[in-house]
Design a protein around this motif. Sequence first.
Motif, short mmCIF file in Angstrom:
data_model
loop_
_atom_site.label_atom_id
_atom_site.label_comp_id
_atom_site.label_asym_id
_atom_site.label_seq_id
_atom_site.Cartn_x
_atom_site.Cartn_y
_atom_site.Cartn_z
N SER A 4 -50.90 17.75 -17.83
CA SER A 4 -50.44 19.00 -18.43
C SER A 4 -49.12 19.40 -17.80
N HIS A 5 -48.51 20.43 -18.34
CA HIS A 5 -47.27 20.96 -17.77
C HIS A 5 -47.48 21.41 -16.33
N LEU A 6 -48.67 21.93 -16.02
CA LEU A 6 -48.95 22.39 -14.66
C LEU A 6 -49.18 21.24 -13.70
N SER A 7 -49.91 20.21 -14.14
CA SER A 7 -50.13 19.07 -13.25
C SER A 7 -48.84 18.31 -13.02
N LEU A 8 -47.96 18.26 -14.02
CA LEU A 8 -46.66 17.61 -13.84
C LEU A 8 -45.79 18.39 -12.87
N LEU A 9 -45.88 19.72 -12.91
CA LEU A 9 -45.14 20.53 -11.94
C LEU A 9 -45.64 20.27 -10.53
N GLU A 10 -46.95 20.16 -10.36
CA GLU A 10 -47.53 19.89 -9.04
C GLU A 10 -47.07 18.53 -8.52
N SER A 11 -47.21 17.50 -9.34
CA SER A 11 -46.83 16.15 -8.89
C SER A 11 -45.33 16.03 -8.72
N GLY A 12 -44.57 16.70 -9.61
CA GLY A 12 -43.11 16.64 -9.52
C GLY A 12 -42.58 17.27 -8.26
N SER A 13 -43.19 18.39 -7.85
CA SER A 13 -42.72 19.05 -6.63
C SER A 13 -43.01 18.22 -5.39
N ALA A 14 -44.00 17.32 -5.46
CA ALA A 14 -44.29 16.43 -4.34
C ALA A 14 -43.39 15.20 -4.36
N ARG A 15 -43.16 14.64 -5.55
CA ARG A 15 -42.40 13.40 -5.67
C ARG A 15 -40.90 13.62 -5.62
N THR A 42 -39.11 21.91 -5.46
CA THR A 42 -39.90 22.70 -4.51
C THR A 42 -39.70 24.19 -4.75
N GLN A 43 -38.44 24.61 -4.95
CA GLN A 43 -38.17 26.02 -5.19
C GLN A 43 -38.77 26.48 -6.50
N PHE A 44 -38.68 25.66 -7.53
CA PHE A 44 -39.23 26.02 -8.83
C PHE A 44 -40.75 26.24 -8.73
N LYS A 45 -41.44 25.32 -8.07
CA LYS A 45 -42.89 25.47 -7.90
C LYS A 45 -43.21 26.75 -7.13
N SER A 46 -42.45 27.02 -6.07
CA SER A 46 -42.67 28.23 -5.28
C SER A 46 -42.43 29.49 -6.11
N ASP A 47 -41.37 29.47 -6.92
CA ASP A 47 -41.07 30.63 -7.77
C ASP A 47 -42.15 30.84 -8.83
N VAL A 48 -42.62 29.75 -9.44
CA VAL A 48 -43.69 29.85 -10.43
C VAL A 48 -44.93 30.48 -9.80
N GLU A 49 -45.27 30.04 -8.60
CA GLU A 49 -46.46 30.59 -7.92
C GLU A 49 -46.25 32.05 -7.54
N SER A 50 -45.03 32.42 -7.18
CA SER A 50 -44.74 33.82 -6.87
C SER A 50 -44.95 34.69 -8.11
N TYR A 51 -44.45 34.23 -9.26
CA TYR A 51 -44.65 34.98 -10.51
C TYR A 51 -46.12 34.98 -10.91
#
Length: 531
Positions: A4-15, A42-51
């Motif tokens: 999903s878009h969320l799992s890709l964000l998780e894996s993308g922020s790691a890779r 990394t910043q995008f994932k952090s910002d998404v989680e902040s929102y």
Amino acid sequence: MLRSHLSLLESGSARFSSSPVFKVPQLDASGSIESWKSVSYTQFKSDVESYARHWTRVLRRDGIPLRSVIGIWVGGFTYVDVLHIYGISRAGYIPQLFSLRLPNPVVVYELLERADAKALIYDVTFEHVLGESPVPIHSAAVVADDTSDETLPNVPTPNKDDLAFIFHTSGSTSGRPKLVPCNYKWVETVVLKSTQISRPKDPNRQDVTVCMGSMCHIAQSFMFIGTLLYGSCVIQPTKISFSPEELIDMITRCGLNRLNQFASFLANNLRASRSNPKLLYLLSGLDDIVYSGLPLAREEEDWAYKNGMKLRNLFGSTECGGMLLSIGAAGRNPGLLQSLDGFTYRFIPTDSATPESGPQSTARLLELIIPAESPDCPDVSLRHADGDFHTGDLFQEASPGLYISRGRDDDWIKSETSLRCDTKAIEENALAMCGNLIAECIVVGSGRPSPVMFVEPAVDTDHAKLKKEIIRKTRHFHARRYLHERITSVDMVVIVPRQTLPRTATKGNIRRKAVEESFKTQLDQIFERVH
């Protein structure tokens, strides 16, 4: 396991942690681009989680349970817009996406009710028109970095039938768009399609592309999933119809190597390249140029291929995403379309000949059908009585499995930004409201910013007064429609003498495409003056 878009964000922020996922323009006092700001994965994932933490707290305070539908009415063009959309999803809710092209809150409220939405997040520019909302409303303002200990749900392992997003058709039917529910099985098909559309040409280099449009519409949401899949970067231009100068800047300063654009906007850059050697050189050096929404004019397409541009046409729809892709410069006829690998569609003969052919032609037109068993077949609410999805898009088979687009079988046209417009509904309303004034009318504007109505008057009267009366009598109808479907200015009404508009020889029906061609110069002048 479904991606999903969320799992890709998780894996993308790691890779791809330190790689940029966005490049955002930084403007100086005059509005010119001073620099481009990079936002890392990394910043995008952090910002998404902040929102997500922000919206978890706000919606919990409203008593709204997880997995509820939440309307998001924003432009969809800015980094903050993306954070609201992905933040709501990461918080465990289902985004229902509205763009600013649907400016009537009454229609938005009706669509929220149909989706059983529980709240609305709105762009601050609409604060003065909201009126009495049937659900709690919250401003889509910039959220300060939320470092609270608000607990977020785990990134879900979704079931295939769970809703991920609700989009809307880009044209109004019966005065409002249709809901387009997209489940996680559908999102997985987007991931599979992205392996063909968005796969980097050079795996050792990060791809850099550019936004096609609003994240509230399917095209850019589709393409952004491909961005996340491959750790690519997407540039957010100052506007979707960016200038040749801005395109040059994106290539030279941001490293853009793959251009995605709607055909109407790409054509502007191709025309500019005829007199701009630098732009021509840069376009010819791109790894990929993907256009969508409308066919390119043959002249522009030939220019691109002649100058070595790696051009591909992606044919798709709001309901299904991308479906057909042209074979590209490697083929003898590079513009021919074929189904994406792994997806089997049906092309069913119609009773018509090709629109361009004369009455003696035996060339068959085929309608594209998405069978129920295809994984990208849209929600059952959008399917035909036979269980399949009938796109209404017509093709001619040039050779086995290769197709040429031949428009649509109905009275819809596509605007400059490839959004659909129901011309028949506009014509019927005009005739119903102004029947004593209008003998015949036809609405055109394929590839234009807005529709234009050509009118043959029923009475001998002053043309300026007639235009004003037509606008006055149809004002309520147009108030409910998308911006790209509206006719609210006398500039968009053209009065012509009786029997002037081109007609078919047999039934005497006015020919929409022939009107477009016959009055092209006048249409060009209208939009040069107005826009």
